[in-house]
Every structure is written in C-alpha cells, then in structure tokens.
Scaffold this active site. Sequence first.
Site, mmCIF file in Angstrom:
data_model
loop_
_atom_site.group_PDB
_atom_site.id
_atom_site.type_symbol
_atom_site.label_atom_id
_atom_site.label_comp_id
_atom_site.label_asym_id
_atom_site.label_seq_id
_atom_site.Cartn_x
_atom_site.Cartn_y
_atom_site.Cartn_z
ATOM 1 C CG HIS A 41 23.739 -47.118 24.560
ATOM 2 N ND1 HIS A 41 24.882 -46.673 23.952
ATOM 3 C CD2 HIS A 41 24.084 -47.327 25.861
ATOM 4 C CE1 HIS A 41 25.870 -46.607 24.821
ATOM 5 N NE2 HIS A 41 25.415 -47.015 25.992
ATOM 6 C CB CYS A 100 25.351 -49.309 28.699
ATOM 7 S SG CYS A 100 24.505 -48.084 29.717
#
Length: 343
Positions: free
Chosen positions: A266, A284
């Site tokens: 992301h 992430c």
Amino acid sequence: MNAQRSTVRRRNGLIGSGAATLVALALAGCSAGGGAGGGSNAAAGLGGAPQAGAGSSASSAPAASASPSAAPSTPSASPSPTGPTVPEPAVLADAQINVGEGQTVGVGMPVSVTFAHPVPTSQRAAVEQWLTVQAGGVTGAWSWIKDRNLLDGERVDFRPQSYWKPGTEVTVHLGSQTVRHFTVGRSLIATVDVRTHQMTVVNAGRTTRIPITAGQPGLDTWNGVMVVLDKAQKVLMDSRTVGLGDAYLGYYYWAVHITTSGTYVHQNPRADTYGGKENVTHGCVGLADDGTAKSFYNEVIPGDVVKVIHSKDTVAAGNGYGDWNLSWTQWLAGSALKGATGA
C-alpha cells in the site's frame, strides 16, 4: 503496514476488484501478523475465507523449495472419471466457493471451498469425490487447509501443480448444488526483495522495478508466496489492534490485500524517503505516494501473485492463500484421495 479486520469467523464472501472498498471495519494496523504458528509477528484475523468476485480474500507446513511457474497444459483433482462412488455429502448443500461467476482472476488463485461446520476426516474423501474441476487438462489436486479463522475441516482448496496458465477456462462443481465458471487472466507476479528494497513486477512479460520499504527488523514482512485477496482505495489501520500501542492510527491508500492477518502492499509516505533504501514499516510493503502505489493498485487483480524473498518466517498456507508455500508432495498429502488427476 498490515491492516486486519477484528477477529470474526470467516465465511466466504466474494473477492473482487475493490469497488465498494472504503474499509471502515475494525481494521488493524501494519504488523506482519501471523497465521497459526507463524513466528513472532502480531496480527488479528479477517473474518471469512476470501472469495473471488467484484470488489476487494492450510495447514501450517514447510515452504516449497521451488517457486511455481506457469502451469503446463497437462492434467485436476476432481472426482474419478466414472463419477462419485458414494452418496453426495450433505455438507455440500451450504458450501461456499471463493470465485465469482464469470470472474477473471490471476494465475495464483486457488479454488477455495468452505463449510459451515467441520467435515470429519472420515467424510473428506467423499466430499472430494463430489468436487469437480474442469480446466482443459490441468494437473491439480484438492487439499484440506487449516484456515487462520476457521476450524480444521472447514476449508478445502484446489490448486494446480504450478500456477494456472493464462487464458485457462475453469468450471467448478460443488456436487449438484453449485457450479461456477471463471477465467485465468494474464500472468502478474510481483517479487518483493526485502534485502534490495525493490519489487520486480512481471506483468504479461513486461518487467517493472519499484522501490519499496518492507517490515523493519522484528516486524518483518512475511516471507513466501502470497496471493492478492482483494484491494481497497482506503483502509483504516490501527496499531492498537495488533499490540503495537499508539504507533499509528490513520487511513492508508491504494491498499492491495495479501494475507488474512492483514499484510498489504500500500501507499506509505515513508516510502518517499526510505523506498529502495531501508525497511521501516510494521510489516506491510510500502510504496511511494507519488503515484507509484496507485499505479500498482490499478494493475493488480485478485489472484495475482506477490512473492516475498529474503525475509524470515514463511506465511502459513491458511493465512490467506498461502497454498503455494507447500511443495506438491505436501499438497497431495493434505488430500483425502491422495492423488491428482486430469480434467
């Protein structure tokens, strides 16, 4: 960062391209969160087995030593050519499947079937006999997966021996109850190297290199092969939901979801500074907010492959679609029928 919905027993809802995806559920924050027995990474769980559709989703076993590649056009584990030899199991009446009718998916998408209640070991061979996959002669098999959010016996997946071949037309029958057709689209495989801080995306033969920042030491991004579950333009990430105190709380954009425990690729403003140089996230894969994250988001579909290399703990098979981290021998061992056939 990893975003995760609060722990809810998972039931298959179709995975899709991410249309209605302002994820305003209780989503957790970036933490390389783990499946059962997956190292020290903290994570909450998403409710429901991922389903392929429009919009935005195992047993723990050693990782496969080799990466899958495009599947050869040779033999699908499904009922025997002569058909089932036992009565249709009642559990198929309310079984759910993860692919949407007419959907186009990436080459890594397994067929995942979930049940309202655990299927006893003694009944699993009968269930497999009544699950059929027709895919133009692709070698594959069913295997019972311990899903992160389900009980043992509530999920069985079908995957080829290696990735689906682009353009494959697949028909799945859940006994006499459900039929589903889907198509395998172009091949997209994104390889994230946490040592070089680069992601190499090979899309239908075209290669792009993207600077990334992955999980910092102690919050390492999961290693191994993951499959895009869904994607959302906007996801609320809250560090308190993964035991990281007040480290962060806010929305992150262009979020591509790759594990049930909450791992995403992301947009992350810190990637503007650290992308290609250092790993600073909470688990992430962070992409720059200069258009890089949005471009990757627009490129991927459910079923595309994200492979992380040179990290630590390998993601569990049931933490999303970690099926490809099992060798073919391990995969067949999870089948009640203990074998693969052609369909």
